[in-house]
Structure formats: C-alpha cells, structure tokens
Design an enzyme around this catalytic site. Sequence first.
Site, PDB file in Angstrom:
ATOM      1  N   GLY A  47       0.994 -10.274   8.572  1.00  0.00           N
ATOM      2  CA  GLY A  47       0.621 -11.628   8.178  1.00  0.00           C
ATOM      3  C   GLY A  47       1.679 -12.192   7.248  1.00  0.00           C
ATOM      4  O   GLY A  47       2.492 -11.436   6.695  1.00  0.00           O
ATOM      5  N   GLN A  52       5.045 -17.387   0.528  1.00  0.00           N
ATOM      6  CA  GLN A  52       6.006 -16.280   0.462  1.00  0.00           C
ATOM      7  C   GLN A  52       7.407 -16.677   0.890  1.00  0.00           C
ATOM      8  O   GLN A  52       8.363 -15.959   0.601  1.00  0.00           O
ATOM      9  CB  GLN A  52       5.525 -15.103   1.326  1.00  0.00           C
ATOM     10  CG  GLN A  52       4.258 -14.439   0.787  1.00  0.00           C
ATOM     11  CD  GLN A  52       3.762 -13.365   1.729  1.00  0.00           C
ATOM     12  OE1 GLN A  52       3.060 -13.660   2.682  1.00  0.00           O
ATOM     13  NE2 GLN A  52       4.129 -12.126   1.481  1.00  0.00           N
ATOM     14  N   CYS A  94       2.142  -5.583   0.848  1.00  0.00           N
ATOM     15  CA  CYS A  94       2.536  -6.994   0.790  1.00  0.00           C
ATOM     16  C   CYS A  94       4.049  -7.084   0.907  1.00  0.00           C
ATOM     17  O   CYS A  94       4.773  -6.372   0.205  1.00  0.00           O
ATOM     18  CB  CYS A  94       2.079  -7.623  -0.525  1.00  0.00           C
ATOM     19  SG  CYS A  94       2.471  -9.377  -0.630  1.00  0.00           S
ATOM     20  N   LEU A  95       4.522  -7.975   1.770  1.00  0.00           N
ATOM     21  CA  LEU A  95       5.969  -8.139   1.963  1.00  0.00           C
ATOM     22  C   LEU A  95       6.646  -8.652   0.689  1.00  0.00           C
ATOM     23  O   LEU A  95       7.856  -8.500   0.535  1.00  0.00           O
ATOM     24  CB  LEU A  95       6.243  -9.086   3.138  1.00  0.00           C
ATOM     25  CG  LEU A  95       5.801  -8.566   4.516  1.00  0.00           C
ATOM     26  CD1 LEU A  95       5.942  -9.660   5.569  1.00  0.00           C
ATOM     27  CD2 LEU A  95       6.595  -7.324   4.915  1.00  0.00           C
ATOM     28  N   HIS A 136      -6.253 -11.781   1.977  1.00  0.00           N
ATOM     29  CA  HIS A 136      -4.953 -11.509   1.337  1.00  0.00           C
ATOM     30  C   HIS A 136      -4.053 -12.751   1.430  1.00  0.00           C
ATOM     31  O   HIS A 136      -3.416 -13.144   0.445  1.00  0.00           O
ATOM     32  CB  HIS A 136      -4.328 -10.292   2.033  1.00  0.00           C
ATOM     33  CG  HIS A 136      -2.942  -9.927   1.601  1.00  0.00           C
ATOM     34  ND1 HIS A 136      -2.658  -8.731   0.966  1.00  0.00           N
ATOM     35  CD2 HIS A 136      -1.737 -10.576   1.722  1.00  0.00           C
ATOM     36  CE1 HIS A 136      -1.349  -8.679   0.718  1.00  0.00           C
ATOM     37  NE2 HIS A 136      -0.764  -9.779   1.172  1.00  0.00           N
ATOM     38  N   GLU A 137      -4.026 -13.380   2.607  1.00  0.00           N
ATOM     39  CA  GLU A 137      -3.142 -14.544   2.799  1.00  0.00           C
ATOM     40  C   GLU A 137      -3.637 -15.768   2.025  1.00  0.00           C
ATOM     41  O   GLU A 137      -2.835 -16.525   1.461  1.00  0.00           O
ATOM     42  CB  GLU A 137      -3.016 -14.894   4.289  1.00  0.00           C
ATOM     43  CG  GLU A 137      -2.503 -13.771   5.191  1.00  0.00           C
ATOM     44  CD  GLU A 137      -1.243 -13.093   4.715  1.00  0.00           C
ATOM     45  OE1 GLU A 137      -0.527 -13.650   3.870  1.00  0.00           O
ATOM     46  OE2 GLU A 137      -0.971 -11.972   5.190  1.00  0.00           O
ATOM     47  N   HIS A 140      -2.550 -15.616  -1.432  1.00  0.00           N
ATOM     48  CA  HIS A 140      -1.162 -16.109  -1.606  1.00  0.00           C
ATOM     49  C   HIS A 140      -1.149 -17.626  -1.763  1.00  0.00           C
ATOM     50  O   HIS A 140      -0.420 -18.170  -2.606  1.00  0.00           O
ATOM     51  CB  HIS A 140      -0.299 -15.765  -0.389  1.00  0.00           C
ATOM     52  CG  HIS A 140       0.283 -14.382  -0.406  1.00  0.00           C
ATOM     53  ND1 HIS A 140       1.105 -13.927  -1.411  1.00  0.00           N
ATOM     54  CD2 HIS A 140       0.189 -13.361   0.484  1.00  0.00           C
ATOM     55  CE1 HIS A 140       1.485 -12.680  -1.140  1.00  0.00           C
ATOM     56  NE2 HIS A 140       0.935 -12.309   0.000  1.00  0.00           N
TER      57      HIS A 140
HETATM   58  O1  GNR Z   1       2.166  -6.699   6.445  1.00  0.00           O
HETATM   59  C1  GNR Z   1       1.153  -6.718   5.750  1.00  0.00           C
HETATM   60  N1  GNR Z   1       0.250  -5.724   5.866  1.00  0.00           N
HETATM   61  C2  GNR Z   1      -1.016  -5.771   5.283  1.00  0.00           C
HETATM   62  C3  GNR Z   1      -1.756  -4.594   5.275  1.00  0.00           C
HETATM   63  C4  GNR Z   1      -3.020  -4.587   4.739  1.00  0.00           C
HETATM   64  C5  GNR Z   1      -3.554  -5.740   4.230  1.00  0.00           C
HETATM   65  C6  GNR Z   1      -2.832  -6.907   4.210  1.00  0.00           C
HETATM   66  C7  GNR Z   1      -1.558  -6.930   4.743  1.00  0.00           C
HETATM   67  S1  GNR Z   1      -0.667  -8.392   4.766  1.00  0.00           S
HETATM   68  C8  GNR Z   1       0.976  -7.787   4.746  1.00  0.00           C
HETATM   69  C9  GNR Z   1       1.973  -8.903   4.905  1.00  0.00           C
HETATM   70  C10 GNR Z   1       1.896  -9.828   3.722  1.00  0.00           C
HETATM   71  O2  GNR Z   1       2.400  -9.599   2.661  1.00  0.00           O
HETATM   72  N2  GNR Z   1       1.187 -10.904   3.866  1.00  0.00           N
HETATM   73  O3  GNR Z   1       1.014 -11.752   2.848  1.00  0.00           O
HETATM   74 NI    NI Z   2       1.197 -10.500   1.051  1.00  0.00          NI
END
Ligand code: GNR
Ligand code: NI
Length: 169
Positions: A47, A52, A94-95, A136-137, A140
């Site tokens: 995601g 980001q 998270c990236l 999670h997104e 952000h």
């Molecule tokens: O790549 C991603 N893997 C992930 C794994 C578990 C829960 C959420 C994520 S999102 C993350 C990519 C990212 O940072 N999205 O904002």
């Molecule tokens: Ni993230």
Amino acid sequence: MAKKLNILIFPDPRLRKIARKVTKFDKCLEILAEDMLKTMYEANGIGLAATQVDKHLRLVVMDLSENRDEPRIFVNPEYEVLDGHKMFEFEEGCLSIPGFNETIARPDKIKLIWQNLKGEMMEDTPEGILTVCIQHEIDHLNGKLMVDYVSILKRDRIKNKLLKDFNRI
Ligand code: GNR
Ligand code: NI
C-alpha cells in the site's frame, strides 16, 4: 509512462502533514495514482498513501494480490468501526520506516467508504489484511505513523537509527 516518486523517510516532518480532500477528479489525479502504484510496486509495498510521496491529498493505492496485478485506488477513504469488532493484532511494516516491524492491534470490523477515480462513491465491509492496510494508510493521510503506537523510548531509537542510515545527521 508512470514515474517512480521519492518516498519520505521518518522522521521527515512532511509525513506529519494532514492531507486535504480530493475535489477534482481529473487527469492529474489519475497520473498521480499511476505514479504511486509504480512507486509502491518498485518498493515491494502492499500500500502507499500520497503523504508518503509528499503529495498531501487523500489518495491511497494498494495491491494485496499474490501476483501484484490487482491494483486498487481509494480516493477520500474513510472508515467507521463496526459493533462487535475485536482488536486484531498484525505485524505491520512501513515504507517510510524501513527496517522496522511492529505488531499493532486494530479493529477487525470496519465499514469502508471511498471514491473511485471518477468520483463515484464506493463502499465495502472488508475482511483480512485490507482492514489492516487501509487503517494504516488512512493514518498516513492524518499524519500518523506506526511509531506513534510504540513507546517514546523505542520511537527515539528508531528515529536515531534512520537519521544515521539516511545520512542526515
Ligand atoms: O508494504 C507495506 N506492508 C504492510 C504490512 C502490514 C501492514 C501494513 C502495511 S503497509 C506497507 C506499505 C506502507 O508503508 N504503506 O503506507
Ligand atoms: Ni506506511
């Protein structure tokens, strides 16, 4: 051709900005979504939120498929926690916080609403990883990060490591 965008790394203060609602469903939005998908695929993420890549719009892309061939786009996503939910623990990455994983508890039953690239309203009551990932997104888009769920001590350790690794100290 879609272009790969630069992903901001924690503790970059731009990750704390609150994204604004999308009101124009134009070519520009479509191009940004395509560029975000390319960026997400190249980084092997599942995601990516516009925040980001330093675009402060309420736009999220995702692909939860095995074959990385089912891109999904969520414009102005919002969720509501449903009655009867439990807290579900899942190890997240998270990236924007490379090299760190953290188990986070989130509600497992939500109603999700969003718009597609044409501005049409969509809704779903997702199951499984989509439930975790969209929360999670949306965090952000609200300037919130996984590190906000851990102790200050641990957050500072992560911050110092990333500052060092990314040569900004
Ligand atoms: O790549 C991603 N893997 C992930 C794994 C578990 C829960 C959420 C994520 S999102 C993350 C990519 C990212 O940072 N999205 O904002
Ligand atoms: Ni993230």
